[in-house]
Design a protein around this motif. Sequence first.
Motif, PDB file in Angstrom:
ATOM      1  N   ALA A  66       0.831  -1.206   0.000  1.00 16.56           N
ATOM      2  CA  ALA A  66       0.000   0.000   0.000  1.00 16.56           C
ATOM      3  C   ALA A  66       0.868   1.260   0.000  1.00 16.56           C
ATOM      4  CB  ALA A  66      -0.933  -0.008   1.210  1.00 16.56           C
ATOM      5  N   VAL A  67       1.951   1.246   0.767  1.00 16.05           N
ATOM      6  CA  VAL A  67       2.846   2.406   0.833  1.00 16.05           C
ATOM      7  C   VAL A  67       3.525   2.640  -0.514  1.00 16.05           C
ATOM      8  CG1 VAL A  67       4.979   3.255   1.899  1.00 16.05           C
ATOM      9  CG2 VAL A  67       3.189   2.259   3.315  1.00 16.05           C
ATOM     10  N   ARG A 104       8.105 -18.027  -0.979  1.00 18.72           N
ATOM     11  CA  ARG A 104       6.823 -18.575  -1.407  1.00 18.72           C
ATOM     12  C   ARG A 104       6.125 -17.579  -2.318  1.00 18.72           C
ATOM     13  NH1 ARG A 104       5.130 -22.715   1.897  1.00 18.72           N
ATOM     14  NH2 ARG A 104       6.499 -23.080   3.649  1.00 18.72           N
ATOM     15  N   THR A 105       5.127 -18.065  -3.027  1.00 15.48           N
ATOM     16  CA  THR A 105       4.351 -17.197  -3.901  1.00 15.48           C
ATOM     17  C   THR A 105       3.575 -16.160  -3.101  1.00 15.48           C
ATOM     18  OG1 THR A 105       4.128 -19.080  -5.384  1.00 15.48           O
ATOM     19  CG2 THR A 105       2.700 -17.208  -5.804  1.00 15.48           C
ATOM     20  N   GLY A 106       3.219 -16.496  -1.874  1.00  9.96           N
ATOM     21  CA  GLY A 106       2.514 -15.541  -1.016  1.00  9.96           C
ATOM     22  C   GLY A 106       3.331 -14.291  -0.730  1.00  9.96           C
ATOM     23  N   GLY A 107       4.649 -14.399  -0.860  1.00 10.13           N
ATOM     24  CA  GLY A 107       5.514 -13.234  -0.692  1.00 10.13           C
ATOM     25  C   GLY A 107       5.319 -12.213  -1.788  1.00 10.13           C
ATOM     26  N   VAL A 108       4.765 -12.621  -2.916  1.00 10.78           N
ATOM     27  CA  VAL A 108       4.407 -11.694  -3.993  1.00 10.78           C
ATOM     28  C   VAL A 108       2.941 -11.310  -3.895  1.00 10.78           C
ATOM     29  CG1 VAL A 108       4.278 -11.380  -6.487  1.00 10.78           C
ATOM     30  CG2 VAL A 108       6.130 -12.701  -5.515  1.00 10.78           C
ATOM     31  N   LEU A 109       2.109 -12.262  -3.520  1.00 10.24           N
ATOM     32  CA  LEU A 109       0.665 -12.008  -3.496  1.00 10.24           C
ATOM     33  C   LEU A 109       0.266 -10.991  -2.435  1.00 10.24           C
ATOM     34  CD1 LEU A 109      -0.697 -15.620  -4.064  1.00 10.24           C
ATOM     35  CD2 LEU A 109      -0.333 -13.811  -5.733  1.00 10.24           C
ATOM     36  N   ALA A 110       0.910 -11.019  -1.281  1.00 10.67           N
ATOM     37  CA  ALA A 110       0.545 -10.072  -0.214  1.00 10.67           C
ATOM     38  C   ALA A 110       0.842  -8.625  -0.612  1.00 10.67           C
ATOM     39  CB  ALA A 110       1.242 -10.452   1.083  1.00 10.67           C
ATOM     40  N   PRO A 111       2.072  -8.282  -1.028  1.00 10.05           N
ATOM     41  CA  PRO A 111       2.279  -6.886  -1.434  1.00 10.05           C
ATOM     42  C   PRO A 111       1.538  -6.541  -2.723  1.00 10.05           C
ATOM     43  CG  PRO A 111       4.260  -8.148  -1.864  1.00 10.05           C
ATOM     44  CD  PRO A 111       3.326  -9.033  -1.090  1.00 10.05           C
ATOM     45  N   GLY A 112       1.345  -7.530  -3.600  1.00 11.69           N
ATOM     46  CA  GLY A 112       0.589  -7.275  -4.823  1.00 11.69           C
ATOM     47  C   GLY A 112      -0.854  -6.924  -4.526  1.00 11.69           C
ATOM     48  N   VAL A 117      -5.133  -3.003  -4.447  1.00 12.85           N
ATOM     49  CA  VAL A 117      -6.292  -2.416  -3.764  1.00 12.85           C
ATOM     50  C   VAL A 117      -6.070  -0.923  -3.543  1.00 12.85           C
ATOM     51  CG1 VAL A 117      -7.537  -2.393  -1.569  1.00 12.85           C
ATOM     52  CG2 VAL A 117      -7.072  -4.552  -2.700  1.00 12.85           C
ATOM     53  N   THR A 118      -4.859  -0.536  -3.163  1.00 16.32           N
ATOM     54  CA  THR A 118      -4.573   0.875  -2.940  1.00 16.32           C
ATOM     55  C   THR A 118      -4.659   1.671  -4.236  1.00 16.32           C
ATOM     56  OG1 THR A 118      -3.132   0.279  -1.111  1.00 16.32           O
ATOM     57  CG2 THR A 118      -2.880   2.485  -1.994  1.00 16.32           C
ATOM     58  N   VAL A 119      -4.106   1.156  -5.309  1.00 19.25           N
ATOM     59  CA  VAL A 119      -4.171   1.862  -6.594  1.00 19.25           C
ATOM     60  C   VAL A 119      -5.618   2.012  -7.058  1.00 19.25           C
ATOM     61  CG1 VAL A 119      -3.591   1.646  -9.049  1.00 19.25           C
ATOM     62  CG2 VAL A 119      -1.837   1.293  -7.340  1.00 19.25           C
ATOM     63  N   ILE A 120      -6.414   0.972  -6.885  1.00 16.06           N
ATOM     64  CA  ILE A 120      -7.817   1.063  -7.297  1.00 16.06           C
ATOM     65  C   ILE A 120      -8.574   2.077  -6.442  1.00 16.06           C
ATOM     66  CG2 ILE A 120      -9.994  -0.222  -7.344  1.00 16.06           C
ATOM     67  CD1 ILE A 120      -8.378  -2.624  -8.358  1.00 16.06           C
ATOM     68  N   SER A 136      -4.250   9.587 -17.833  1.00 17.37           N
ATOM     69  CA  SER A 136      -3.134   9.813 -18.750  1.00 17.37           C
ATOM     70  C   SER A 136      -2.492   8.472 -19.096  1.00 17.37           C
ATOM     71  CB  SER A 136      -2.105  10.754 -18.106  1.00 17.37           C
ATOM     72  OG  SER A 136      -1.473  10.116 -17.023  1.00 17.37           O
ATOM     73  N   PRO A 137      -1.730   8.432 -20.178  1.00 14.96           N
ATOM     74  CA  PRO A 137      -1.073   7.169 -20.535  1.00 14.96           C
ATOM     75  C   PRO A 137      -0.123   6.660 -19.440  1.00 14.96           C
ATOM     76  CG  PRO A 137      -0.970   8.708 -22.373  1.00 14.96           C
ATOM     77  CD  PRO A 137      -1.522   9.452 -21.204  1.00 14.96           C
ATOM     78  N   GLY A 138       0.546   7.556 -18.749  1.00 16.71           N
ATOM     79  CA  GLY A 138       1.458   7.151 -17.671  1.00 16.71           C
ATOM     80  C   GLY A 138       0.744   6.431 -16.545  1.00 16.71           C
ATOM     81  N   THR A 139      -0.458   6.857 -16.245  1.00 16.09           N
ATOM     82  CA  THR A 139      -1.250   6.209 -15.196  1.00 16.09           C
ATOM     83  C   THR A 139      -1.614   4.782 -15.583  1.00 16.09           C
ATOM     84  OG1 THR A 139      -2.169   8.344 -14.559  1.00 16.09           O
ATOM     85  CG2 THR A 139      -3.358   6.401 -13.844  1.00 16.09           C
ATOM     86  N   TYR A 140      -2.003   4.608 -16.829  1.00 17.88           N
ATOM     87  CA  TYR A 140      -2.362   3.262 -17.277  1.00 17.88           C
ATOM     88  C   TYR A 140      -1.139   2.353 -17.364  1.00 17.88           C
ATOM     89  CZ  TYR A 140      -6.879   5.302 -18.229  1.00 17.88           C
ATOM     90  OH  TYR A 140      -8.089   5.931 -18.099  1.00 17.88           O
ATOM     91  N   VAL A 141      -0.010   2.916 -17.759  1.00 13.84           N
ATOM     92  CA  VAL A 141       1.228   2.128 -17.791  1.00 13.84           C
ATOM     93  C   VAL A 141       1.618   1.731 -16.364  1.00 13.84           C
ATOM     94  CG1 VAL A 141       3.707   2.230 -18.317  1.00 13.84           C
ATOM     95  CG2 VAL A 141       2.050   3.095 -19.967  1.00 13.84           C
ATOM     96  N   PHE A 142       1.424   2.629 -15.413  1.00 17.17           N
ATOM     97  CA  PHE A 142       1.729   2.314 -14.017  1.00 17.17           C
ATOM     98  C   PHE A 142       0.825   1.188 -13.514  1.00 17.17           C
ATOM     99  CE2 PHE A 142       0.964   3.317  -9.422  1.00 17.17           C
ATOM    100  CZ  PHE A 142       2.210   2.936  -8.964  1.00 17.17           C
ATOM    101  N   LEU A 143      -0.458   1.252 -13.816  1.00 16.22           N
ATOM    102  CA  LEU A 143      -1.402   0.228 -13.361  1.00 16.22           C
ATOM    103  C   LEU A 143      -1.130  -1.123 -14.020  1.00 16.22           C
ATOM    104  CD1 LEU A 143      -3.944  -0.529 -11.759  1.00 16.22           C
ATOM    105  CD2 LEU A 143      -5.288   0.227 -13.703  1.00 16.22           C
ATOM    106  N   VAL A 144      -1.054  -1.152 -15.330  1.00 16.91           N
ATOM    107  CA  VAL A 144      -0.842  -2.413 -16.040  1.00 16.91           C
ATOM    108  C   VAL A 144       0.573  -2.940 -15.803  1.00 16.91           C
ATOM    109  CG1 VAL A 144      -0.771  -3.487 -18.324  1.00 16.91           C
ATOM    110  CG2 VAL A 144      -2.596  -1.890 -17.749  1.00 16.91           C
TER     111      VAL A 144
END
Length: 171
Positions: A66-67, A104-112, A117-120, A136-144
Amino acid sequence: MSGAKKRTRATTGGKGPKQGAPAAAAGGRNATADGGTAGRAPGTGLAAPLSPGRVAGYVLLLVLGAVVAIAGGLVQAAWFPGGLLLALAGAGGLFYGGARALGRTGGVLAPGAGWLVTVILLSDSRPEGDFLFGASPGTYVFLVGGIALAVICATGAQMRANGAQAARLGG
């Protein structure tokens, strides 16, 4: 003595199946005589019990996600295109570091999950007209790009957990 009993006694050293042992331990696929699965150390499977330290690690990574999302949202729009690259590098570093730290994969899933959720929530417009992300295009590039980095790191963590070896084509 029937053929099934002979096979069971042969695989367990002539003692017969243990009382209360799982069905896999009595001759099931990929089972060993002690009830574990072949090629896997005890406690390393997906059903390994959660320790308080691991739960704290997941919560810490969720908050860090989130940070990083908040910081990335501010930086990516302020210093385009360098801020966008810096924000994506921070998100990718967190995802990769979480996978390596917890193994573990959870090490990626938790911060992901924390990041997504924070970005949304930050991209949602409010009745006052305030929003952090502009269209803006930069925002969509950041999200995707952040989502793609999380998927790449999760896939790499899953491959490391399964013991996949690096492959060379044509050799």
